[in-house]
Design an enzyme around this catalytic site. Structure first.
Site, short mmCIF file in Angstrom:
data_model
loop_
_atom_site.label_atom_id
_atom_site.label_comp_id
_atom_site.label_asym_id
_atom_site.label_seq_id
_atom_site.Cartn_x
_atom_site.Cartn_y
_atom_site.Cartn_z
CG HIS A 18 -1.82 -1.18 1.30
ND1 HIS A 18 -1.38 -2.45 1.64
CD2 HIS A 18 -3.15 -1.30 1.05
CE1 HIS A 18 -2.41 -3.29 1.61
NE2 HIS A 18 -3.48 -2.62 1.25
CG HIS A 50 -6.01 1.69 -0.61
ND1 HIS A 50 -6.14 2.15 0.68
CD2 HIS A 50 -6.09 0.33 -0.54
CE1 HIS A 50 -6.28 1.11 1.49
NE2 HIS A 50 -6.27 0.01 0.78
CD GLU A 109 -19.90 -5.98 25.69
OE1 GLU A 109 -20.07 -5.04 24.89
OE2 GLU A 109 -20.81 -6.40 26.44
CG HIS A 118 -28.35 -12.90 27.51
ND1 HIS A 118 -29.10 -12.32 26.50
CD2 HIS A 118 -27.93 -11.89 28.31
CE1 HIS A 118 -29.14 -11.01 26.70
NE2 HIS A 118 -28.43 -10.72 27.79
NE ARG A 140 -28.04 -15.78 37.09
CZ ARG A 140 -29.31 -16.13 37.28
NH1 ARG A 140 -29.81 -17.19 36.68
NH2 ARG A 140 -30.08 -15.41 38.05
C1 TPP Z 1 -11.56 -4.41 9.87
C2 TPP Z 1 -11.01 -4.27 8.50
N1 TPP Z 1 -11.88 -4.27 7.46
C3 TPP Z 1 -11.40 -4.19 6.20
C4 TPP Z 1 -10.08 -4.10 5.95
C5 TPP Z 1 -9.56 -4.05 4.53
N2 TPP Z 1 -9.05 -2.71 4.23
C6 TPP Z 1 -7.77 -2.42 4.32
S1 TPP Z 1 -7.43 -0.81 4.00
C7 TPP Z 1 -9.06 -0.49 3.71
C8 TPP Z 1 -9.50 0.90 3.31
C9 TPP Z 1 -9.04 1.86 4.32
O1 TPP Z 1 -9.24 3.16 3.87
P1 TPP Z 1 -8.44 4.33 4.57
O2 TPP Z 1 -8.38 4.13 6.01
O3 TPP Z 1 -8.99 5.60 4.06
O4 TPP Z 1 -6.95 4.11 4.04
P2 TPP Z 1 -6.26 4.82 2.82
O5 TPP Z 1 -7.08 4.50 1.59
O6 TPP Z 1 -6.22 6.26 3.11
O7 TPP Z 1 -4.91 4.18 2.74
C10 TPP Z 1 -9.82 -1.63 3.87
C11 TPP Z 1 -11.27 -1.69 3.66
C12 TPP Z 1 -9.22 -4.11 7.06
N3 TPP Z 1 -7.89 -4.06 6.94
N4 TPP Z 1 -9.71 -4.17 8.32
#
Ligand code: TPP
Length: 665
Positions: free
Chosen positions: A29, A260, A409, A471, A518
């Protein structure tokens, strides 16, 4: 070179290390490191307190890259600043097997990585825990040796995840003013512009939870510095919303989702070099810029020396205690306290719910382990996690040892990971086992990061009764046993509860869950044994003199049912044995001989547990009898539920007898 030019070249060093590493790995990335390079340069060269020659210095500022996909930002910084673990070769090996530079930052792969990030939002949750830990430790040991900031770089994704709300509202409530979150506000995620999915006013959201908020241009070094200065002086946590351009410098891809998560490609890399006036070969940082970074790496050397001096001035006892807690060693009185209490329990043989047993154990252990920090997600009276030693932590008083986490949580579990990572504390929580689902992502990361966090999870089966199937955990035992390096304990009585607590506290590199009842349970272990029998994971609780025709395996509250079935079988002249199975994970670590001896050769093997069967084949084979749940539970008094679902001594006996006679025929 003007200061601004120098800044830009230093930031470009980050950009091109990230670009080149992603290009070489053919994956990764680049967009975030390119966009956030200016922020990182200002933060690490002017503000962050750290010492690359002592990466684990207790009073360093913590930096959490919550947007873990931008890992090359962190690896580039660590290399440039002179962290030994992050050589240029490591950067060239980005995303390869065995490299410290994994796809996402992995805690433990190299000194300088404060936590594992990648699942978005978790880093933010960890950082809240780190900031809590800082306040707690400062209260205990003094601000002369504990006084550091926790910085987070979070992306849109981190802020969009639900966990962010739990994390930020808690941080705002606790007035964690040394927590500074920088939001890489680039308006882009994978699918495109953030505007296609979200129209939240993030500034207003943070402000609504009591945060100080600042908006800046994230490419303007003076604005970044001024914002961080303001944040440091704030009496509440700060969000710095930094407008940036993802993939800054790439003529064709900057500001788009195309940068990205994919390499730029040869032509675009060349065009970016041109645009940013960076003519150097891949991975080549010109010596004047590398020197400037290395000098920045030395910036806090004095602060570290001064800290060492202040630490040396503390009395010997304080120093030893601070170091012991940071090493994670238990105090010397721990073992004796466990044994004394075990003797007492063998005498008294109390009947009690294991949640009450846990409270009784905590009353003893919290007395001798001052670094435990208890808590509950708004179920204190049900979880029994609060003891006489643990006064509440409040926004204005961190001398307490009990955190009212609220109904959060997920945020709780993530913050506990951060507390454990910070060091010096042993966090334990309280919650309902059913809601382990709500904190599972953080529990998994605790296991992955080898962190000692302990979750007390009560109301562990249909035995909770009237609250009904929403639960009543059914699949949760299997689901939690499936997580590697997690001790899922289900103790059968008060002595087993003590032993499981002992194991959880001694497990410096493994998180634990204590699944507790419990309902009341009779004492099964009625004589004193110094040895921790739960440490075997499974052990023969009731043995037979002759070869047993039937072996019954059970965990937790069903051990009592297994023991009653054993008595009925004995009356019918059938030899049987009972194996208590408090922890599958520990059983698997035993020798093959031991495991074979516990499983034994009985022609009839029965497992009884008020959950689904998955996993019990390990003990009973594919043709064994399973007495347990096949679907969801029901609302009703707990004894009636056990009858209703056929989890009774009579059901065990009848199934065992049927099987025995079918084998005879
Ligand atoms: C919980 C979770 N859901 C999905 C992803 C997959 N994922 C990685 S980066 C991303 C997009 C993130 O966007 P942003 O925070 O704006 O990062 P940028 O494009 O600026 O690098 C996603 C959906 C992940 N890593 N974690």
């Amino acid at each position: 070179m003007t200061d601004l030019e120098k800044h830009q070249r230093m930031a470009n060093a980050i950009r091109f290390l990230a670009i080149d590493a992603v290009e070489k790995a053919k994956s990764g990335h680049p967009g975030l490191p390119m966009g956030a390079a200016d922020i990182a340069t200002v933060l690490f060269t002017e503000f962050l307190k750290f010492d690359p020659t002592a990466p684990n210095w207790a009073d360093r500022d913590r930096f959490v890259l919550s947007a873990g996909h931008g890992s090359m930002l962190l690896y580039s910084l660590l290399y440039l600043l002179g962290y030994e673990d992050f050589s240029l070769d490591e950067l060239k090996n980005f995303r390869q097997i065995g490299a410290r530079t994994a796809g996402h930052p992995e805690y433990g792969h190299g000194a300088g990585i404060e936590t594992t990030t990648g699942p978005l939002g978790q880093g933010l949750g960890n950082a809240v825990g780190m900031a809590i830990a800082e306040r707690l430790q400062a209260d205990r040991f003094g601000t002369d040796i504990v006084d550091h900031f926790t910085y987070v770089l979070a992306g849109d994704g981190c802020l969009m995840e639900g966990i962010s709300q739990e994390a930020l509202s808690l941080a705002g409530h606790l007035k964690l003013n040394k927590l500074i979150v920088i939001w890489d506000d680039n308006g882009i995620s994978i699918d495109g512009a953030i505007s296609i999915t979200d129209s939240t006013d993030q500034i207003a959201r943070f402000a609504a939870s009591g945060w100080n908020t600042i908006s800046i241009d994230g490419h303007d070094p003076a604005a970044i510095a001024s914002a961080i200065r303001q944040a440091q002086a704030s009496d509440s946590p700060t969000l710095i919303a930094a407008k940036t351009t993802i993939g800054f410098g790439s003529p064709k891809k900057a500001g788009t989702n195309g940068v990205h998560g994919s390499p730029l490609g040869t032509d675009e890399v060349a065009a970016t070099r041109e645009a940013l006036n960076w003519s150097h070969e891949p991975f080549d940082v010109p010596s004047d810029i590398l020197d400037a970074w290395r000098i920045a790496g030395l910036r806090s050397a004095h602060a570290h020396k001064d800290w060492e001096k202040r630490f040396a001035e503390k009395d010997a006892e304080t120093r030893a205690e601070f170091e012991r807690r940071n090493r994670g060693d238990l105090p010397s009185g721990f073992e004796a306290a466990v044994q004394d209490y075990k003797k007492q329990l063998a005498e008294e043989k109390p009947t009690m719910a294991t949640r009450k047993a846990s409270e009784a154990v905590l009353n003893v252990l919290n007395e001798v382990i001052p670094e435990t920090i208890g808590g509950s997600a708004d179920l204190t009276g049900s979880n029994n996690t609060k003891t006489k030693q643990t006064l509440p932590v409040t926004p204005d008083d961190f001398s307490g040892r009990y955190i009212h986490w609220g109904i959060r949580e997920h945020g709780m579990a993530a913050a506990m990971n951060g507390m454990a990572l910070h060091g010096g504390l042993i966090p334990y929580s309280g919650g309902f086992l059913i809601f382990s689902d709500y904190c599972r992502p953080s529990i998994r990361l605790a296991a992955l990061m080898n962190q000692r966090v302990i979750h007390v999870m009560t109301h562990d089966s249909i035995g909770l009764g009237e609250d009904g199937p929403t639960h009543q955990p059914v699949e949760h035992f299997a689901a939690l046993r499936a997580i590697p390096n997690l001790y899922f304990f289900r103790p059968a009585d008060v002595t087993e509860t003590l032993e499981c607590w002992q194991l959880a506290l001694e497990a410096k590199e493994t998180p634990s869950i204590l699944a507790l009842t419990r309902q009341n349970l009779a004492a099964q272990r009625t004589t004193y044994e110094e040895e921790n029998r739960c440490a075997y994971g499974a052990y023969v609780l009731i043995d037979s003199e002759d070869e047993a025709a039937v072996t019954i395996f059970a965990s937790g509250s069903e051990v009592e049912i297994a023991a009653a079935a054993h008595a009925q079988l004995a009356e019918a002249g059938i030899t049987a044995r009972v194996v208590s199975v408090p922890c599958f994970e520990l059983f698997e670590t035993q020798s093959d001989d031991y495991k074979a001896s516990v499983i034994g050769n009985s022609p009839v093997k029965v497992a009884v547990e008020a959950g689904i069967k998955m996993g019990w084949e390990r003990f009973i084979g594919t043709d064994g009898i399973f007495v347990g749940m096949k679907g969801f539970g029901a609302s009703g008094p707990y004894k009636a539920l056990y009858e209703h679902f056929g989890i009774t001594p009579e059901a065990i006996v009848s199934a065992a007898r049927d099987k025995l006679s079918s084998l005879d025929n």
